[in-house]
Design an enzyme around this catalytic site. Structure first.
Site, PDB file in Angstrom:
ATOM      1  N   HIS A  48       6.159  77.491   5.714  1.00  0.00           N
ATOM      2  CA  HIS A  48       6.258  77.962   7.097  1.00  0.00           C
ATOM      3  C   HIS A  48       7.700  78.037   7.585  1.00  0.00           C
ATOM      4  O   HIS A  48       7.941  78.257   8.772  1.00  0.00           O
ATOM      5  CB  HIS A  48       5.434  77.054   8.013  1.00  0.00           C
ATOM      6  CG  HIS A  48       3.984  77.037   7.664  1.00  0.00           C
ATOM      7  ND1 HIS A  48       3.094  77.985   8.121  1.00  0.00           N
ATOM      8  CD2 HIS A  48       3.276  76.194   6.871  1.00  0.00           C
ATOM      9  CE1 HIS A  48       1.885  77.724   7.627  1.00  0.00           C
ATOM     10  NE2 HIS A  48       1.978  76.654   6.869  1.00  0.00           N
ATOM     11  N   SER A  93       2.276  72.619   9.088  1.00  0.00           N
ATOM     12  CA  SER A  93       1.477  73.830   9.246  1.00  0.00           C
ATOM     13  C   SER A  93       0.640  73.864  10.515  1.00  0.00           C
ATOM     14  O   SER A  93       0.209  74.936  10.925  1.00  0.00           O
ATOM     15  CB  SER A  93       0.558  74.010   8.032  1.00  0.00           C
ATOM     16  OG  SER A  93      -0.314  72.899   7.900  1.00  0.00           O
ATOM     17  N   LYS A 147       3.339  84.657   3.730  1.00  0.00           N
ATOM     18  CA  LYS A 147       3.480  84.451   5.172  1.00  0.00           C
ATOM     19  C   LYS A 147       4.595  85.363   5.696  1.00  0.00           C
ATOM     20  O   LYS A 147       4.378  86.547   5.906  1.00  0.00           O
ATOM     21  CB  LYS A 147       3.705  82.966   5.465  1.00  0.00           C
ATOM     22  CG  LYS A 147       2.481  82.115   5.106  1.00  0.00           C
ATOM     23  CD  LYS A 147       2.675  80.658   5.396  1.00  0.00           C
ATOM     24  CE  LYS A 147       1.396  79.860   5.242  1.00  0.00           C
ATOM     25  NZ  LYS A 147       0.808  79.872   3.893  1.00  0.00           N
TER      26      LYS A 147
END
Length: 382
Positions: free
Chosen positions: A198, A170, A230
Site C-alpha cells: 500500500h 492495509s 494496486k
C-alpha cells in the site's frame, strides 16, 4: 452431524454475526458507483498507456507465461520489469511473482524458516500465513511497538531472525516505524521484511515507497515485498532485495519455484506504470491529497477516522452489522466502499475502508460527503 450439515450450520452462524462474505460481480463502470473500494490508487488500471502495453505484450507473447519461472515462464518482459523495479526503488535486485500474496509467502517463509519471526499485530493475512509456513517460532508484537520488537530479538535463542511489517497498514492506513525497526534489526543481526503493497506508487517522491522515503533503500538487511495490482494498475508481485536474498528465493522459495509465472500482459502493464511514475508523475501526491480530504470529511461529520499515511482511510463503526449497514447506505448514495469485519479487523473495530484515488474530482467528493453525512446522520455507529 454430517460434514455438509456442519458447514451449513457454520455459515448460518456467520450470517447471524454479520460475517458472511458474498461475491458481487460488477460491471466495467463499477455499477455506476463512485469507486472508493478498490486499490486502484492512481487510477491506472484503465489508463490507455497501460492497456496498450498489455495488448501489445499479449499479441507478441500470448495470453499466458506457459510455465513456472524456472522453466518457460520467464520472458524478456519479466527480466525488464525486474530491472526497472529495482532501479525505481533503489534495490539491488527484484524478483517478480504472480501475486503479492505469493511474494510475501516466499520472503517470510523462506528467510524465516526454522528461526524467529517477529510480526506486527496489524500485519496482512498473507504475512500471517507466511509466518505459519516458516515453521519458525513466531512472536506477535503490539502494533507499531519498536521496543517490543527489540525485546523479542534480544531474548531470542535462535540464530536467524526476521522482523516483518506492513509499510502502510492495509486497514488503519498508518505508517510503520521503519527507521526504528531497521535499527533494531541491524543491532540484532536480523532481516527486516517490509510489505510495501500500500506504499509503492503512493508514498514518497514519485511513489518510490516508504523504505525509499525513509532513506533506507540501500540497507542490505531490508527486504521489500510489493504488489503490482494496486497503484501500478496491473497484477502480480515482487520481492526487492540484495542479490543474496534473491538467489535464495530462486533456489528455495516454494511459492516462486512451483507457481506459473506472471502473464506477459500484466508484466507489460506494470512496466508501463513504473515508467510513468519514474518520469515524475504527480499522481502519488494527488492520491495522498485526496486521502487527506476524505479523512477530513469523515472527521468533520463526527466519524472516527485517522490521518492517512497513503491512500487508505478507515472509518471505524464498531460492530459488523453497523459496518454492513453503512456500506449499504453509501451505495444508495452512489458510493462503493470497502466493508471490513473480523477476522480482517479486531473485534469491535469493524469499519468502512475508503481508498482514495488520484483521479477523484470535486464532484465525486461532494457525492462522497453526502454519503458520509448519511452514515453519520443515521447513527449506524451505535
Amino acid at each position: 452431524m454430517k460434514p455438509l450439515d456442519q458447514l451449513r450450520a457454520d455459515t448460518a452462524a456467520r450470517e447471524r454475526a454479520g460475517l458472511r462474505r458474498i461475491l458481487r460481480p460488477r460491471d466495467p463502470d463499477h455499477d455506476g458507483l463512485i469507486d472508493l473500494a478498490s486499490n486502484d490508487y492512481l487510477g491506472l488500471s484503465r489508463d490507455p498507456r497501460l492497456i496498450e502495453a498489455a495488448v501489445a505484450a499479449t499479441r507478441e507473447w500470448g495470453t499466458g507465461s506457459t510455465g513456472s519461472r524456472l522453466v518457460t515462464g520467464s520472458t524478456l518482459l519479466h527480466a525488464e520489469l525486474e530491472a526497472r523495479l529495482a532501479a525505481f526503488t533503489g534495490a539491488e535486485r527484484a524478483l517478480v511473482f504472480s501475486s503479492g500474496y505469493l511474494a510475501n509467502l516466499a520472503a517470510v517463509a523462506t528467510l524465516g524458516r526454522g528461526g524467529l519471526v517477529v510480526s506486527d499485530a496489524g500485519n496482512h493475512a498473507s504475512i500471517v500465513d507466511a509466518c505459519r509456513l516458516a515453521r519458525a517460532r513466531v512472536v506477535v508484537t503490539p502494533h507499531g511497538d519498536v521496543a517490543a520488537v527489540e525485546r523479542a530479538l534480544g531474548e531470542r535463542a535462535e540464530e536467524r531472525a526476521v522482523v516483518v511489517t506492513d509499510a502502510v497498514f492495509s486497514v488503519d492506513g498508518d505508517l510503520a516505524p521503519l527507521p526504528g525497526l531497521a535499527a533494531a534489526a541491524v543491532r540484532h543481526g536480523a532481516l527486516l521484511v517490509v510489505d510495501e503493497a500500500h506504499a509503492l506508487g503512493v508514498v514518497g517522491r514519485h511513489g518510490r515507497g516508504a523504505v525509499h522515503e525513509a532513506g533506507l533503500a540501500g540497507n542490505s538487511s531490508i527486504v521489500r515485498t510489493v504488489t503490482l495490482s494496486k497503484s501500478l494498475g496491473a497484477q502480480g508481485g515482487a520481492v526487492l532485495a540484495a542479490a543474496d536474498v534473491i538467489d535464495t528465493l530462486i533456489d528455495t522459495g516454494r511459492s516462486f519455484i512451483f507457481d506459473t509465472g506472471l502473464a506477459p500482459a500484466c508484466a507489460a502493464a506494470a512496466l508501463a506504470a513504473v515508467d510513468l511514475l519514474d518520469q515524475g508523475s504527480d499522481l502519488p501526491e494527488q492520491a495522498r491529497s485526496r486521502a487527506r480530504e476524505l479523512a477530513a470529511l469523515a472527521r468533520d461529520l463526527g466519524l472516527e477516522s485517522a490521518d492517512p499515511a497513503a491512500a487508505v482511510v478507515p472509518v471505524v463503526l464498531g460492530a459488523p452489522q453497523a459496518a454492513l449497514a453503512a456500506a449499504a447506505l453509501c451505495a444508495e448514495y452512489g458510493v462503493r466502499v470497502g466493508c471490513f469485519r473480523p477476522p480482517s479487523v479486531p473485534q469491535g473495530r469493524s469499519c468502512l475502508r475508503l481508498t482514495a484515488r488520484a483521479n477523484l474530482g470535486c464532484d465525486d467528493l461532494a457525492v462522497i460527503g453526502r454519503a458520509l453525512a448519511a452514515v453519520a446522520g443515521t447513527k449506524v455507529t451505535a
